[in-house]
Design a protein around this motif. Structure first.
Motif, PDB file in Angstrom:
ATOM      1  N   MET A  60       3.825   6.472   6.226  1.00 42.08           N
ATOM      2  CA  MET A  60       4.699   5.321   6.422  1.00 42.08           C
ATOM      3  C   MET A  60       5.416   4.947   5.127  1.00 42.08           C
ATOM      4  O   MET A  60       6.603   4.614   5.122  1.00 42.08           O
ATOM      5  N   ASP A  61       4.682   4.998   4.007  1.00 44.34           N
ATOM      6  CA  ASP A  61       5.308   4.699   2.721  1.00 44.34           C
ATOM      7  C   ASP A  61       6.446   5.679   2.437  1.00 44.34           C
ATOM      8  O   ASP A  61       7.514   5.289   1.947  1.00 44.34           O
ATOM      9  N   SER A  62       6.220   6.950   2.741  1.00 46.96           N
ATOM     10  CA  SER A  62       7.271   7.954   2.504  1.00 46.96           C
ATOM     11  C   SER A  62       8.495   7.681   3.373  1.00 46.96           C
ATOM     12  O   SER A  62       9.639   7.829   2.929  1.00 46.96           O
ATOM     13  N   LEU A  63       8.247   7.270   4.607  1.00 41.98           N
ATOM     14  CA  LEU A  63       9.354   6.953   5.514  1.00 41.98           C
ATOM     15  C   LEU A  63      10.146   5.757   4.996  1.00 41.98           C
ATOM     16  O   LEU A  63      11.386   5.760   5.012  1.00 41.98           O
ATOM     17  N   LEU A  64       9.439   4.743   4.506  1.00 39.81           N
ATOM     18  CA  LEU A  64      10.119   3.560   3.979  1.00 39.81           C
ATOM     19  C   LEU A  64      10.916   3.888   2.717  1.00 39.81           C
ATOM     20  O   LEU A  64      11.975   3.301   2.475  1.00 39.81           O
ATOM     21  N   VAL A  65      10.401   4.826   1.915  1.00 46.03           N
ATOM     22  CA  VAL A  65      11.163   5.271   0.746  1.00 46.03           C
ATOM     23  C   VAL A  65      12.496   5.878   1.185  1.00 46.03           C
ATOM     24  O   VAL A  65      13.556   5.608   0.592  1.00 46.03           O
ATOM     25  N   GLU A  66      12.457   6.680   2.238  1.00 51.23           N
ATOM     26  CA  GLU A  66      13.693   7.269   2.759  1.00 51.23           C
ATOM     27  C   GLU A  66      14.643   6.188   3.268  1.00 51.23           C
ATOM     28  O   GLU A  66      15.853   6.239   3.026  1.00 51.23           O
ATOM     29  N   TYR A  67      14.096   5.209   3.970  1.00 54.78           N
ATOM     30  CA  TYR A  67      14.928   4.101   4.469  1.00 54.78           C
ATOM     31  C   TYR A  67      15.594   3.356   3.305  1.00 54.78           C
ATOM     32  O   TYR A  67      16.774   3.014   3.371  1.00 54.78           O
ATOM     33  N   ARG A  68      14.800   3.105   2.249  1.00 55.97           N
ATOM     34  CA  ARG A  68      15.364   2.402   1.098  1.00 55.97           C
ATOM     35  C   ARG A  68      16.449   3.239   0.419  1.00 55.97           C
ATOM     36  O   ARG A  68      17.491   2.720   0.011  1.00 55.97           O
TER      37      ARG A  68
END
Length: 203
Positions: free
Chosen positions: A1-9
């Motif tokens: 999830m953290d990796s996905l949020l990094v992509e979103y950011r």
């Protein structure tokens, strides 16, 4: 999830695009994502940072670097129950020491967790026996103060059994959900103590 949020950011999902329909759609999507996380006891801020719900309740932490550092670690230790438990205990211990240092109460490396918290609560008038139980709601407030100590004491005990430290060689048996509950309750106790200290100090 953290990796996905990094992509979103990285792709600007959490960055304002000004005004207009596109910005309204972006905000609606962010709010929808925040509501989804809140249903499973996680907080997602407007910058796309995810943390356990309840950590931000400690609002009286300004100027207290050790406690701030431990709260920051609690925000990042989202998938490590043992680290959550160990850091929650350290945060509580640092909170008690901060109170004792404010009142110039001496302590040493041999001072136990229970002693630190007893003296800190004594100086702040937060021991249950300090309360007038004949006043309206006095008995109930006394019970709540007793419960706050049970939370702190239990957080220390479960850390000794299941958290980081003490040379543990086996994974923790505490579930992530239970670890997050302990974190939230520990943060509530820390906020009570620090807010009381601020009031007494006139801050």
């Amino acid at each position: 999830m953290d990796s996905l949020l990094v992509e979103y950011r990285a792709h600007g999902f959490f960055s304002s695009s000004g005004t207009g329909p596109a910005e309204a759609d972006r905000l609606a999507a962010v709010r929808s994502l925040q509501r989804a996380f809140s249903r499973i006891d996680w907080e997602l801020d407007d910058e796309g940072v995810l943390r356990p719900a309840g950590v931000e309740v400690v609002g009286s932490v300004g100027g207290r670097p050790a406690i701030e550092d431990q709260l920051d670690r609690l925000r990042r230790a989202t998938d490590d129950p043992a680290l959550l438990l160990g850091t929650a205990k350290e945060m509580l211990e640092s909170t008690a020491k901060f109170v004792l240092e404010f009142f110039a109460v001496p302590y040493s490396n041999r001072t136990s967790f229970d002693e630190l918290w007893h003296h800190a609560r004594d100086r702040l008038g937060l021991l249950p026996e300090h309360l007038d139980v004949t006043a309206p709601g006095g008995a109930q407030v006394k019970a709540m103060l007793g419960a706050s100590w049970v939370i702190a004491k239990t957080a220390n005990e479960v850390r000794n059994l299941e958290g980081t430290g003490h040379g543990r060689t086996l994974p923790t048996g505490v579930t992530p959900e239970m670890a997050l509950l302990i974190v939230r309750e520990s943060c509530s106790v820390a906020e009570l103590v620090l807010a009381t200290l601020d009031r007494m100090a006139g801050r």
